[in-house]
Motif scaffolding. Structure first.
Motif, PDB file in Angstrom:
ATOM      1  N   ASP A  45      14.577  64.717   5.093  1.00 45.44           N
ATOM      2  CA  ASP A  45      15.968  64.246   5.039  1.00 45.44           C
ATOM      3  C   ASP A  45      16.950  65.289   5.564  1.00 45.44           C
ATOM      4  O   ASP A  45      18.036  64.935   6.010  1.00 45.44           O
ATOM      5  CB  ASP A  45      16.337  63.880   3.595  1.00 45.44           C
ATOM      6  CG  ASP A  45      15.704  62.583   3.153  1.00 45.44           C
ATOM      7  OD1 ASP A  45      16.354  61.539   3.305  1.00 45.44           O
ATOM      8  OD2 ASP A  45      14.559  62.610   2.666  1.00 45.44           O
ATOM      9  N   GLU A  49      21.356  65.134   9.045  1.00 46.91           N
ATOM     10  CA  GLU A  49      22.716  65.604   9.334  1.00 46.91           C
ATOM     11  C   GLU A  49      22.854  65.978  10.812  1.00 46.91           C
ATOM     12  O   GLU A  49      23.865  65.680  11.440  1.00 46.91           O
ATOM     13  CB  GLU A  49      23.069  66.797   8.450  1.00 46.91           C
ATOM     14  CG  GLU A  49      24.501  67.233   8.587  1.00 46.91           C
ATOM     15  CD  GLU A  49      24.879  68.289   7.561  1.00 46.91           C
ATOM     16  OE1 GLU A  49      25.963  68.857   7.720  1.00 46.91           O
ATOM     17  OE2 GLU A  49      24.113  68.552   6.612  1.00 46.91           O
ATOM     18  N   GLN A  50      21.842  66.603  11.377  1.00 47.02           N
ATOM     19  CA  GLN A  50      21.872  66.960  12.793  1.00 47.02           C
ATOM     20  C   GLN A  50      21.739  65.723  13.675  1.00 47.02           C
ATOM     21  O   GLN A  50      22.417  65.601  14.696  1.00 47.02           O
ATOM     22  CB  GLN A  50      20.757  67.962  13.138  1.00 47.02           C
ATOM     23  CG  GLN A  50      21.006  69.357  12.630  1.00 47.02           C
ATOM     24  CD  GLN A  50      20.642  69.517  11.159  1.00 47.02           C
ATOM     25  OE1 GLN A  50      19.835  68.781  10.630  1.00 47.02           O
ATOM     26  NE2 GLN A  50      21.243  70.488  10.507  1.00 47.02           N
ATOM     27  N   ALA A  52      22.747  62.806  13.040  1.00 47.88           N
ATOM     28  CA  ALA A  52      24.020  62.076  12.985  1.00 47.88           C
ATOM     29  C   ALA A  52      25.030  62.586  14.009  1.00 47.88           C
ATOM     30  O   ALA A  52      25.968  61.876  14.361  1.00 47.88           O
ATOM     31  CB  ALA A  52      24.611  62.157  11.579  1.00 47.88           C
ATOM     32  N   THR A  53      24.830  63.783  14.525  1.00 51.13           N
ATOM     33  CA  THR A  53      25.776  64.352  15.496  1.00 51.13           C
ATOM     34  C   THR A  53      25.459  63.960  16.937  1.00 51.13           C
ATOM     35  O   THR A  53      26.187  64.366  17.840  1.00 51.13           O
ATOM     36  CB  THR A  53      25.815  65.891  15.409  1.00 51.13           C
ATOM     37  OG1 THR A  53      24.553  66.417  15.839  1.00 51.13           O
ATOM     38  CG2 THR A  53      26.136  66.368  14.001  1.00 51.13           C
ATOM     39  N   GLY A  71      19.534  61.476   2.848  1.00 51.33           N
ATOM     40  CA  GLY A  71      20.444  61.851   3.940  1.00 51.33           C
ATOM     41  C   GLY A  71      20.857  60.699   4.829  1.00 51.33           C
ATOM     42  O   GLY A  71      21.590  60.892   5.799  1.00 51.33           O
ATOM     43  N   LYS A  74      24.566  60.007   5.968  1.00 58.90           N
ATOM     44  CA  LYS A  74      25.143  60.805   7.052  1.00 58.90           C
ATOM     45  C   LYS A  74      25.075  60.063   8.378  1.00 58.90           C
ATOM     46  O   LYS A  74      25.911  60.252   9.247  1.00 58.90           O
ATOM     47  CB  LYS A  74      24.424  62.140   7.156  1.00 58.90           C
ATOM     48  CG  LYS A  74      24.607  63.002   5.928  1.00 58.90           C
ATOM     49  CD  LYS A  74      23.725  64.216   5.952  1.00 58.90           C
ATOM     50  CE  LYS A  74      23.874  64.934   4.617  1.00 58.90           C
ATOM     51  NZ  LYS A  74      22.762  65.782   4.315  1.00 58.90           N
ATOM     52  N   GLU A  77      28.041  57.859   9.875  1.00 58.06           N
ATOM     53  CA  GLU A  77      29.120  58.468  10.662  1.00 58.06           C
ATOM     54  C   GLU A  77      28.919  58.268  12.157  1.00 58.06           C
ATOM     55  O   GLU A  77      29.852  58.397  12.932  1.00 58.06           O
ATOM     56  CB  GLU A  77      29.204  59.961  10.353  1.00 58.06           C
ATOM     57  CG  GLU A  77      29.501  60.264   8.908  1.00 58.06           C
ATOM     58  CD  GLU A  77      29.321  61.730   8.563  1.00 58.06           C
ATOM     59  OE1 GLU A  77      29.197  62.557   9.468  1.00 58.06           O
ATOM     60  OE2 GLU A  77      29.301  62.025   7.350  1.00 58.06           O
ATOM     61  N   ASN A  78      27.696  57.950  12.550  1.00 62.38           N
ATOM     62  CA  ASN A  78      27.393  57.750  13.962  1.00 62.38           C
ATOM     63  C   ASN A  78      27.733  56.305  14.326  1.00 62.38           C
ATOM     64  O   ASN A  78      27.006  55.383  13.995  1.00 62.38           O
ATOM     65  CB  ASN A  78      25.922  58.054  14.251  1.00 62.38           C
ATOM     66  CG  ASN A  78      25.615  58.028  15.720  1.00 62.38           C
ATOM     67  OD1 ASN A  78      26.049  57.140  16.437  1.00 62.38           O
ATOM     68  ND2 ASN A  78      24.855  59.005  16.182  1.00 62.38           N
TER      69      ASN A  78
END
Length: 94
Positions: A45, A49-50, A52-53, A71, A74, A77-78
């Motif tokens: 998980d 976060e990565q 999602a960027t 996770g 997160k 957000e994408n």
């Protein structure tokens, strides 16, 4: 994707040892990845976060990984992510 497109489809299906610490290998192509298949890899998980960027990511396959779902929020957000595959993971509806 078109043949001459700068966008990338990335599959780690033949790299089962790919883990969170290998994320750096994808960093240089971050803006070009539209499809990411991490099926059967050793991710957790923590990598979500990565992921999602990735600004152009539309398809993400996390099948047969050890993710538990902590996770996944997160990824919301994408705004371009359209398909998320989480078959055979530890993710539950709770």
């Amino acid at each position: 994707m078109k043949k001459d497109s700068p966008l990338l489809k990335v599959s780690c299906i033949n790299f089962p040892g790919f883990s969170d610490s290998d994320w750096y290998m994808l960093q240089s192509a971050k803006n070009q990845i539209v499809y990411l298949d991490l099926t059967g890899t050793a991710i957790s998980d923590d990598i979500l976060e990565q992921i999602a960027t990735l600004p152009n990511l539309t398809v993400l396959k996390l099948n047969q990984t050890a993710i538990e779902g902590s996770g996944l929020g997160k990824l919301a957000e994408n705004k371009n992510l359209k398909l998320l595959y989480i078959n055979n993971t530890q993710v539950t509806r709770e």
